[in-house]
Motif scaffolding. Structure first.
Motif, PDB file in Angstrom:
ATOM      1  N   GLU A   2      21.744  -7.564 119.180  1.00 54.32           N
ATOM      2  CA  GLU A   2      21.901  -8.970 118.884  1.00 54.32           C
ATOM      3  C   GLU A   2      21.323  -9.802 120.024  1.00 54.32           C
ATOM      4  N   CYS A  68      19.387  -0.743 112.696  1.00 55.94           N
ATOM      5  CA  CYS A  68      20.470  -0.614 111.719  1.00 55.94           C
ATOM      6  C   CYS A  68      21.578   0.200 112.364  1.00 55.94           C
ATOM      7  N   GLN A  70      24.427   1.222 111.237  1.00 55.64           N
ATOM      8  CA  GLN A  70      25.090   2.205 110.380  1.00 55.64           C
ATOM      9  C   GLN A  70      24.351   3.532 110.352  1.00 55.64           C
ATOM     10  N   GLY A  95      22.982  -0.919 104.698  1.00 54.40           N
ATOM     11  CA  GLY A  95      23.807  -2.003 105.216  1.00 54.40           C
ATOM     12  C   GLY A  95      22.973  -3.053 105.916  1.00 54.40           C
ATOM     13  N   LYS A  96      23.470  -3.550 107.027  1.00 56.60           N
ATOM     14  CA  LYS A  96      22.812  -4.654 107.713  1.00 56.60           C
ATOM     15  C   LYS A  96      21.684  -4.168 108.625  1.00 56.60           C
ATOM     16  N   LEU A  97      20.531  -4.810 108.469  1.00 57.04           N
ATOM     17  CA  LEU A  97      19.379  -4.538 109.333  1.00 57.04           C
ATOM     18  C   LEU A  97      19.126  -5.782 110.173  1.00 57.04           C
ATOM     19  N   GLN A  98      19.207  -5.634 111.486  1.00 51.94           N
ATOM     20  CA  GLN A  98      18.983  -6.745 112.407  1.00 51.94           C
ATOM     21  C   GLN A  98      17.527  -6.731 112.871  1.00 51.94           C
ATOM     22  N   VAL A 141      19.120 -11.222 109.875  1.00 56.76           N
ATOM     23  CA  VAL A 141      19.929 -10.097 109.417  1.00 56.76           C
ATOM     24  C   VAL A 141      19.703  -9.915 107.919  1.00 56.76           C
ATOM     25  N   LEU A 142      19.213  -8.737 107.533  1.00 57.29           N
ATOM     26  CA  LEU A 142      18.984  -8.414 106.127  1.00 57.29           C
ATOM     27  C   LEU A 142      20.043  -7.433 105.663  1.00 57.29           C
ATOM     28  N   ASP A 143      20.541  -7.619 104.453  1.00 58.52           N
ATOM     29  CA  ASP A 143      21.523  -6.702 103.886  1.00 58.52           C
ATOM     30  C   ASP A 143      20.798  -5.742 102.956  1.00 58.52           C
ATOM     31  N   THR A 145      21.379  -2.858 100.841  1.00 60.23           N
ATOM     32  CA  THR A 145      22.393  -2.047 100.170  1.00 60.23           C
ATOM     33  C   THR A 145      21.710  -1.138  99.172  1.00 60.23           C
TER      34      THR A 145
END
Length: 295
Positions: A2, A68, A70, A95-98, A141-143, A145
């Motif tokens: 972050e 990511c 996760q 999940g979330k990709l920063q 931030v991309l989700d 899923t």
């Protein structure tokens, strides 16, 4: 990773500091589904003339840090272009990709200075090492899923069996059943069964069996008219799953002329998450590999 508000020992262009009196930096990141994978389109916006000159001269580059938490996936994309494209394979993220955009020095910058610096820094020079950040954009931030109910992650539409005809020495495909039947010669099926228990060999097995079977099935469907495709195959499980996957993942209706124009070799690989690259990596890294060099 972050982006946190931090102070650097030298001026850095960012939205949360006034180190520069002129210019700004940010990036727009669009995600486009490409089958099971994703295409990331980057577009940088940099209005600081001194940093633009650094990039033009090869002293700095736009850098995108992808992470990511996760899955543990992490990579860095470097480019000297305002726009860039990157293919993100679905198996690497969940999940979330920063995504953090930067401008980073790729060479040591001795006596670094800029007329765009804040007045407090005018006349000052700095020695910047390669790899140091020169500008910071806003984190995106991309989700991502994933849907696990697809061809790539389930064996639901394939049944790989031994061909009862011992005189046949080639793989055959039967699409008249509820599932796509892949029939292997006796010895080949024995070897297939031995490898099937090894998860790391799955990419090889998919490349050898599922991909060519899909190419065959797709070609057979193209030989039928759109109405015939539904009439001849609608009662089978494989057709329902394939039709749904093409519609939801590839934005293509199987009973359309758009389907006829597809490259089936490319599509077949995408449908099972492009196993060829993983297969080659497995073979190259296997203990028996010679590394591809002649003695």
């Amino acid at each position: 990773m972050e982006i946190k508000y931090k102070l650097y020992p030298y001026p850095v262009l960012s939205s949360y500091s006034d180190d520069y009196k002129n210019g700004s930096f940010d990036a727009t990141i669009d995600v486009v589904r490409d089958g099971y994978n994703y295409r990331l389109d980057f577009l940088a916006t940099l209005t600081c003339q001194s940093l633009l000159e650094r990039i033009k001269n090869g002293d700095a580059k736009y850098v995108y840090h992808l992470e990511c938490a996760q899955t543990g996936f992490r990579t860095v994309i470097q480019t000297d272009q305002l726009s860039e494209t990157y293919t993100l394979f679905s198996q690497t993220v969940n999940g979330k990709l920063q995504i953090c955009p930067f401008v980073v020095a790729v060479k040591d910058l001795n006596g670094y200075s800029s007329s765009d610096f804040h007045d407090d820094y005018q006349g000052e020079v700095f020695d910047i090492e390669a790899g140091c950040v020169l500008a910071v954009g806003k984190m995106v931030v991309l989700d991502i899923t994933k849907n696990t109910d697809d061809i790539a992650n389930t064996p639901s539409i394939f049944s790989i069996t031994r061909n009862p005809d011992t005189s046949c020495h080639q793989m055959l495909v039967d699409m008249s059943q509820r599932k796509i039947m892949i029939k292997l010669p006796w010895d080949d099926f024995t070897n297939y069964s031995a490898l099937q228990s090894l998860p790391e060999a799955q990419s090889i097995l998919n490349s050898l069996t599922v991909v060519p079977a899909l190419v065959y099935v797709l070609g057979q469907l193209r030989a039928q008219s759109p109405d015939e495709r539904n009439e001849n195959n609608s009662d089978t499980l494989w057709y329902k799953v394939l039709s749904k996957t093409l519609s939801t993942k590839f934005d293509c209706e199987i009973e359309s002329t758009q389907f006829d124009a597809l490259n089936f070799m490319e599509l077949a690989q995408k449908l099972v998450n492009d196993p060829l690259s993983d297969a080659f990596k497995f073979l190259v890294n296997s203990p028996t590999s010679s590394g591809g060099e002649d003695e």
